[in-house]
Design a protein around this motif. Structure first.
Motif, short mmCIF file in Angstrom:
data_model
loop_
_atom_site.label_atom_id
_atom_site.label_comp_id
_atom_site.label_asym_id
_atom_site.label_seq_id
_atom_site.Cartn_x
_atom_site.Cartn_y
_atom_site.Cartn_z
N LEU A 44 60.25 58.38 65.47
CA LEU A 44 59.71 59.63 64.80
C LEU A 44 60.38 59.79 63.43
CD1 LEU A 44 58.33 62.50 64.85
CD2 LEU A 44 60.30 63.36 65.48
N GLY A 45 61.76 59.55 63.00
CA GLY A 45 62.33 59.57 61.90
C GLY A 45 61.71 58.74 60.99
N PHE A 46 61.57 57.45 61.59
CA PHE A 46 61.19 56.39 60.60
C PHE A 46 59.96 56.63 60.09
CE2 PHE A 46 59.68 52.18 59.60
CZ PHE A 46 60.84 51.56 58.47
N LEU A 47 58.82 57.11 60.88
CA LEU A 47 57.56 57.40 60.67
C LEU A 47 57.44 58.46 59.50
CD1 LEU A 47 55.61 56.82 63.93
CD2 LEU A 47 55.56 55.27 61.92
N ALA A 48 58.21 59.64 59.97
CA ALA A 48 58.51 60.57 59.09
C ALA A 48 58.85 60.35 57.60
CB ALA A 48 59.24 62.01 59.72
N GLY A 49 59.84 59.36 57.59
CA GLY A 49 60.37 58.94 56.34
C GLY A 49 59.10 58.31 55.63
N VAL A 50 58.59 57.47 56.13
CA VAL A 50 57.55 56.57 55.36
C VAL A 50 56.18 57.66 55.12
CG1 VAL A 50 55.39 55.05 55.76
CG2 VAL A 50 57.61 54.63 56.87
N LEU A 51 56.13 58.76 56.06
CA LEU A 51 55.06 59.73 55.46
C LEU A 51 55.42 60.56 54.21
CD1 LEU A 51 53.34 60.98 58.89
CD2 LEU A 51 52.26 59.54 57.03
N SER A 52 56.75 60.89 54.33
CA SER A 52 57.48 61.51 53.33
C SER A 52 57.42 60.85 51.78
CB SER A 52 59.00 62.01 53.61
OG SER A 52 59.07 62.98 54.62
N LEU A 53 57.43 59.70 52.01
CA LEU A 53 57.39 58.73 50.70
C LEU A 53 56.23 59.11 50.08
CD1 LEU A 53 59.79 55.79 51.27
CD2 LEU A 53 60.10 57.27 49.76
#
Length: 130
Positions: A44-53
């Motif tokens: 979840l954190g990794f996907l959220a990081g990609v979406l945040s970028l």
């Protein structure tokens, strides 16, 4: 404010990437296979990081959820249910009580507050300015 958003996204991506690597056994010993919560939170954190970028609002909400889950850990003395998600970097404040030990992740608290500030700031800006 965009510089802070990019910095938060990069920190989230790095933090969750490390958690994902540890949970999969790429860095150190693999976590127990029954610990699906750790794998799910790291992903979840990794996907959220990609979406945040990509400046997605869902990425910020995912980052808030990622940091919220790892904010508090609870370890009872003796028998009883324990709660702990150790995903990513953890700098904690340990509080020992007679019946349990509670750990407050100060790193997650600071990043959760910064993410909330970015979301609040985005909400205050008109849609055209984003």
């Amino acid at each position: 404010m965009q510089a802070l958003e990019k910095w938060l996204a990069r920190v989230l991506l790095l933090n969750s990437g490390l958690a994902l690597a540890v949970s999969l056994g790429l860095l150190g010993a693999a976590s127990p296979t029954g610990d699906l919560m750790l794998h799910a939170v790291a992903l979840l954190g990794f996907l959220a990081g990609v979406l945040s970028l990509r400046r997605s609002r869902f990425g910020l909400w995912g980052g808030m959820l990622y940091y919220s889950v790892q904010l508090i850990s609870y370890f009872p003395h003796g028998d009883g249910p324990a709660f702990s998600v150790k995903a990513g970097v953890s700098l904690g404040v340990v509080m020992r009580f007679a019946s349990a030990t509670v750990v407050l992740n100060a790193f997650a608290l600071v990043l959760l507050a910064a993410t909330l500030a970015v979301l609040w700031r985005r909400r205050q800006q008109p849609a055209a300015a984003q």
